[in-house]
Structures are given as structure tokens and as C-alpha cells.
Design a protein around this motif. Structure first.
Motif, PDB file in Angstrom:
ATOM      1  N   ILE A   3       1.051  -0.688   0.035  1.00  8.60           N
ATOM      2  CA  ILE A   3      -0.230  -0.394  -0.154  1.00  8.60           C
ATOM      3  C   ILE A   3       0.821   1.053  -0.120  1.00  8.60           C
ATOM      4  O   ILE A   3       1.999   1.349   0.774  1.00  8.60           O
ATOM      5  CB  ILE A   3      -0.920   0.009   1.260  1.00  8.60           C
ATOM      6  CG1 ILE A   3      -1.561  -1.108   1.512  1.00  8.60           C
ATOM      7  CG2 ILE A   3      -1.406   1.240   1.521  1.00  8.60           C
ATOM      8  CD1 ILE A   3      -2.842  -1.561   0.860  1.00  8.60           C
ATOM      9  N   GLN A   4       0.638   1.982  -0.918  1.00  6.78           N
ATOM     10  CA  GLN A   4       1.677   3.270  -1.401  1.00  6.78           C
ATOM     11  C   GLN A   4       1.835   3.965   0.286  1.00  6.78           C
ATOM     12  O   GLN A   4       0.324   4.614   0.415  1.00  6.78           O
ATOM     13  CB  GLN A   4       1.229   4.127  -2.117  1.00  6.78           C
ATOM     14  CG  GLN A   4       1.511   5.348  -2.441  1.00  6.78           C
ATOM     15  CD  GLN A   4       1.607   5.364  -4.191  1.00  6.78           C
ATOM     16  OE1 GLN A   4       1.549   4.636  -5.197  1.00  6.78           O
ATOM     17  NE2 GLN A   4       1.528   6.862  -3.773  1.00  6.78           N
ATOM     18  N   ARG A  52      -6.920   1.191  -4.714  1.00  7.13           N
ATOM     19  CA  ARG A  52      -6.969   0.871  -6.336  1.00  7.13           C
ATOM     20  C   ARG A  52      -5.818   0.043  -6.778  1.00  7.13           C
ATOM     21  O   ARG A  52      -4.776   1.136  -5.976  1.00  7.13           O
ATOM     22  CB  ARG A  52      -7.410   2.275  -6.890  1.00  7.13           C
ATOM     23  CG  ARG A  52      -7.267   1.723  -8.584  1.00  7.13           C
ATOM     24  CD  ARG A  52      -7.657   3.144  -9.680  1.00  7.13           C
ATOM     25  NE  ARG A  52      -7.150   3.922  -9.605  1.00  7.13           N
ATOM     26  CZ  ARG A  52      -6.133   4.872  -9.390  1.00  7.13           C
ATOM     27  NH1 ARG A  52      -5.628   3.672 -10.275  1.00  7.13           N
ATOM     28  NH2 ARG A  52      -5.334   5.577  -8.596  1.00  7.13           N
ATOM     29  N   LYS A  53      -5.142  -0.290  -7.551  1.00 10.16           N
ATOM     30  CA  LYS A  53      -3.912  -0.675  -7.650  1.00 10.16           C
ATOM     31  C   LYS A  53      -3.660  -0.538  -8.948  1.00 10.16           C
ATOM     32  O   LYS A  53      -4.425   1.341  -9.104  1.00 10.16           O
ATOM     33  CB  LYS A  53      -4.078  -2.394  -8.673  1.00 10.16           C
ATOM     34  CG  LYS A  53      -2.670  -2.575  -8.868  1.00 10.16           C
ATOM     35  CD  LYS A  53      -2.714  -4.196 -10.092  1.00 10.16           C
ATOM     36  CE  LYS A  53      -1.329  -4.510 -10.054  1.00 10.16           C
ATOM     37  NZ  LYS A  53      -1.947  -5.928 -10.838  1.00 10.16           N
ATOM     38  N   ASN A  54      -2.536   1.161  -8.512  1.00  8.52           N
ATOM     39  CA  ASN A  54      -2.022   1.673  -9.629  1.00  8.52           C
ATOM     40  C   ASN A  54      -1.852   1.152 -10.771  1.00  8.52           C
ATOM     41  O   ASN A  54      -1.417  -0.241 -10.607  1.00  8.52           O
ATOM     42  CB  ASN A  54      -0.023   1.991  -8.632  1.00  8.52           C
ATOM     43  CG  ASN A  54       0.037   3.663  -8.129  1.00  8.52           C
ATOM     44  OD1 ASN A  54      -0.599   4.574  -8.259  1.00  8.52           O
ATOM     45  ND2 ASN A  54       1.029   4.140  -7.343  1.00  8.52           N
ATOM     46  N   PRO A  63      -4.544   4.497  -1.951  1.00 12.47           N
ATOM     47  CA  PRO A  63      -6.183   4.471  -0.782  1.00 12.47           C
ATOM     48  C   PRO A  63      -7.000   5.387  -1.877  1.00 12.47           C
ATOM     49  O   PRO A  63      -6.289   6.515  -2.080  1.00 12.47           O
ATOM     50  CB  PRO A  63      -5.522   5.303   0.681  1.00 12.47           C
ATOM     51  CG  PRO A  63      -4.395   4.719   0.727  1.00 12.47           C
ATOM     52  CD  PRO A  63      -3.632   4.682  -0.123  1.00 12.47           C
ATOM     53  N   LEU A  64      -8.532   5.048  -2.039  1.00 15.57           N
ATOM     54  CA  LEU A  64      -8.985   6.044  -2.302  1.00 15.57           C
ATOM     55  C   LEU A  64     -10.145   6.766  -1.807  1.00 15.57           C
ATOM     56  O   LEU A  64      -9.620   8.121  -1.816  1.00 15.57           O
ATOM     57  CB  LEU A  64      -9.742   5.405  -3.752  1.00 15.57           C
ATOM     58  CG  LEU A  64      -9.498   4.467  -4.686  1.00 15.57           C
ATOM     59  CD1 LEU A  64     -10.043   3.643  -5.608  1.00 15.57           C
ATOM     60  CD2 LEU A  64      -8.657   5.316  -5.520  1.00 15.57           C
ATOM     61  N   LEU A 110      -9.462  -2.514   2.206  1.00 17.75           N
ATOM     62  CA  LEU A 110      -8.322  -3.728   3.378  1.00 17.75           C
ATOM     63  C   LEU A 110      -8.235  -1.994   4.650  1.00 17.75           C
ATOM     64  O   LEU A 110      -8.768  -1.307   4.561  1.00 17.75           O
ATOM     65  CB  LEU A 110      -6.859  -2.918   3.222  1.00 17.75           C
ATOM     66  CG  LEU A 110      -6.570  -4.077   1.995  1.00 17.75           C
ATOM     67  CD1 LEU A 110      -5.308  -3.243   1.584  1.00 17.75           C
ATOM     68  CD2 LEU A 110      -6.640  -5.715   1.618  1.00 17.75           C
ATOM     69  N   PHE A 111      -7.915  -2.902   5.808  1.00 12.43           N
ATOM     70  CA  PHE A 111      -8.360  -1.798   6.910  1.00 12.43           C
ATOM     71  C   PHE A 111      -6.765  -1.285   7.222  1.00 12.43           C
ATOM     72  O   PHE A 111      -5.765  -2.408   6.622  1.00 12.43           O
ATOM     73  CB  PHE A 111      -8.038  -2.851   8.085  1.00 12.43           C
ATOM     74  CG  PHE A 111      -9.269  -2.828   8.244  1.00 12.43           C
ATOM     75  CD1 PHE A 111     -10.375  -2.351   9.327  1.00 12.43           C
ATOM     76  CD2 PHE A 111      -9.516  -4.428   8.329  1.00 12.43           C
ATOM     77  CE1 PHE A 111     -11.423  -1.767   9.547  1.00 12.43           C
ATOM     78  CE2 PHE A 111     -11.044  -4.657   8.739  1.00 12.43           C
ATOM     79  CZ  PHE A 111     -12.091  -3.828   9.627  1.00 12.43           C
TER      80      PHE A 111
END
Length: 132
Positions: A3-4, A52-54, A63-64, A110-111
Motif C-alpha cells: 500500500i503506497q 485501487r491498484k496503481n 487508498p481511494l 483493506l484496514f
């Protein structure tokens, strides 16, 4: 999966449910959903995000937006907004993929945690019922 900008994340629990709008906006189904969290996870509801997948070949997700949630106790007390149907089991919750500008998009819940302490506490509560 990465996760970025975040080091710690968990999948949502299997005993989670969701509500969906009776007349959904067809562009983006996640905007029409409210997820019902088990009461044991009440402290972590602000950490639940749609991701969302980059673009590209990497497995980096961004995260969106935060997930709209209710607790089981709130839903049982009648806090469900008008115009929603359910509750439905979470897996699988997609009737069809989301589309924007004629592209299918891939979304997950996701948390996401900023610190290891919150991650560990949530992970312990998820493991109480066997969820991972």
C-alpha cells in the motif's frame, strides 16, 4: 501487495456484511455501499479504505476513499438509512466490475494503519474468529 505510503494493512473480516442502495448509481458501485462491521472492530472503522491498484506492472495499491460503515449494534438499533437493502454477505460482493470511462477497475477493501500498534491490535481481533 504493497500500500503506497503505508507499511501495515489487514484484510476485512469474513463476518462483515454490507448494505447497498436500492437504486444504485451504475458508475461506481462502492459509492452505493455501507459496510457493517462487527462491534469488536469499532475502534478501527476509520482505518477501512477502498484501495485501487496503481497503473503499471507493480503490485502497489493506493487508498481511494474511506469506507462508509455501521456497526452491527447500530444496524440492529435501526440506524440503517432509508433506501438501502441488505444486509448481504461480503464475499463476493461485486455483481459487476466498476467502470469509469469504459475501463474496468479493480478495487479492494483493506484496514490501513499508520502505526504497528494499531495493526497488531486489529490483527488480534481479526484472529479471534479465525479471519486473517
Amino acid at each position: 501487495m504493497k500500500i503506497q505510503g503505508y507499511n501495515f494493512f489487514c484484510d476485512m473480516p469474513e463476518d462483515m456484511q454490507y448494505l447497498r442502495r436500492e437504486s444504485p448509481d451504475e458508475r461506481f458501485i462502492e459509492e452505493n455501499m455501507i459496510f457493517i462491521l462487527p462491534d469488536r472492530l469499532r475502534k478501527f472503522r476509520k482505518n477501512l479504505w477502498h484501495v485501487r491498484k496503481n497503473a503499471g506492472a507493480t503490485h502497489v495499491y493506493i487508498p481511494l476513499f474511506r469506507v462508509k460503515t455501521l456497526l452491527v449494534s447500530e444496524a440492529a438499533a435501526g440506524a440503517v438509512p432509508e433506501g438501502y437493502e441488505g444486509p448481504f454477505d461480503v464475499f463476493p460482493f461485486y455483481a459487476h466490475t466498476s467502470k469509469r470511462r469504459s475501463r474496468s477497475l479493480d478495487y479492494y477493501l483493506l484496514f490501513i494503519f499508520r502505526d504497528k500498534t494499531s495493526f497488531v491490535k486489529c490483527k488480534l481481533l481479526l484472529n479471534v474468529t479465525g479471519a486473517v
